[in-house]
Motif scaffolding. Sequence first.
Motif, short mmCIF file in Angstrom:
data_model
loop_
_atom_site.label_atom_id
_atom_site.label_comp_id
_atom_site.label_asym_id
_atom_site.label_seq_id
_atom_site.Cartn_x
_atom_site.Cartn_y
_atom_site.Cartn_z
N ALA A 267 -50.14 18.44 74.00
CA ALA A 267 -49.04 18.08 73.15
C ALA A 267 -49.37 18.86 71.91
CB ALA A 267 -48.71 16.85 72.81
N GLY A 268 -48.69 20.06 71.39
CA GLY A 268 -48.66 20.55 70.05
C GLY A 268 -49.62 21.75 69.90
N CYS B 231 -53.25 31.35 70.57
CA CYS B 231 -53.29 30.02 70.65
C CYS B 231 -52.13 29.50 69.39
CB CYS B 231 -54.56 29.58 69.75
SG CYS B 231 -54.51 27.62 69.57
N HIS B 232 -51.44 28.63 69.78
CA HIS B 232 -50.03 28.26 69.04
C HIS B 232 -49.90 26.79 68.78
CE1 HIS B 232 -45.86 28.49 67.58
NE2 HIS B 232 -45.80 27.75 68.46
N GLN B 233 -49.90 26.55 67.77
CA GLN B 233 -49.80 25.05 67.49
C GLN B 233 -48.52 24.58 66.56
OE1 GLN B 233 -51.35 23.11 64.15
NE2 GLN B 233 -52.17 24.95 63.17
N THR B 234 -48.05 23.30 66.77
CA THR B 234 -46.74 22.81 66.17
C THR B 234 -47.35 21.97 65.13
OG1 THR B 234 -46.36 21.45 68.07
CG2 THR B 234 -45.14 23.74 68.20
N GLU B 235 -48.30 21.42 65.02
CA GLU B 235 -48.75 20.37 64.30
C GLU B 235 -49.04 20.69 62.56
OE1 GLU B 235 -48.98 17.33 65.98
OE2 GLU B 235 -48.69 18.64 67.65
N THR C 13 -58.41 18.48 68.28
CA THR C 13 -57.64 18.69 69.63
C THR C 13 -57.57 19.96 70.07
OG1 THR C 13 -56.02 17.05 68.48
CG2 THR C 13 -55.03 18.21 70.17
N PHE C 14 -57.78 19.97 71.52
CA PHE C 14 -58.05 21.18 72.20
C PHE C 14 -56.89 21.57 73.05
CE2 PHE C 14 -62.47 22.43 71.81
CZ PHE C 14 -63.12 21.48 71.14
#
Lengths: 113, 113
Positions: B2-3, B23-27, B103-104
């Motif tokens: 998640a994220g 690499c894309h994150q939403t956090e 977080t991986f």
Amino acid sequence: DQQVKQNSPSLSVQEGRISILNCDYTNSMFDYFLWYKKYPAEGPTFLISISSIKDKNEDGRFTVFLNKSAKHLSLHIVPSQPGDSAVYFCAASFIQGAQKLVFGQGTRLTINP
Amino acid sequence: DAGITQSPRHKVTETGTPVTLRCHQTENHRYMYWYRQDPGHGLRLIHYSYGVKDTDKGEVSDGYSVSRSKTEDFLLTLESATSSQTSVYFCAISETDRTTSYTFGSGTRLTVV
């Protein structure tokens, strides 16, 4: 040079017994130690950590022990369950600019029924 | 996870070709990292970022470059892929530079033929 070493590539334990995974490090500047668990085709997930000012940290079935004089830490899992079968990575943290994690080679734990 | 999302999940490429992993994150986490996982070596840090357009090298950065033009995206480029870059690549994020765990993502399996 490997600053964090896990000398056992694999470990097999019977269900219900204790699993002990070991890790050695060389850099006395490490200030935090962590264990990650990894299942196939997934990323590592954080399991438990310990600060360098402590010698033990417990979380449910998982306990991490730190022996600074020996530069050694261990992860105890008791009782071991089939779902614990995974690769376990030891990691150490140090602050040089941004925080970085240095990982060991990993130990594959297999829990046998 | 998640994220945090990595793409592609699998890629086969020829020696000498450029490859970009995303690499894309939403956090909205400030820190992002690229690691590679190889048997006998565990996870090794390639590059990391401590903010938009702020990046630095890790222990195995030769042959790799990174870019971060937005908080949410961290790109890893192999400028001219070699067989030694066949590996599983993991992206990780952390909220601060003093967090104790990352977080991986789920990883990208890259094969260079």
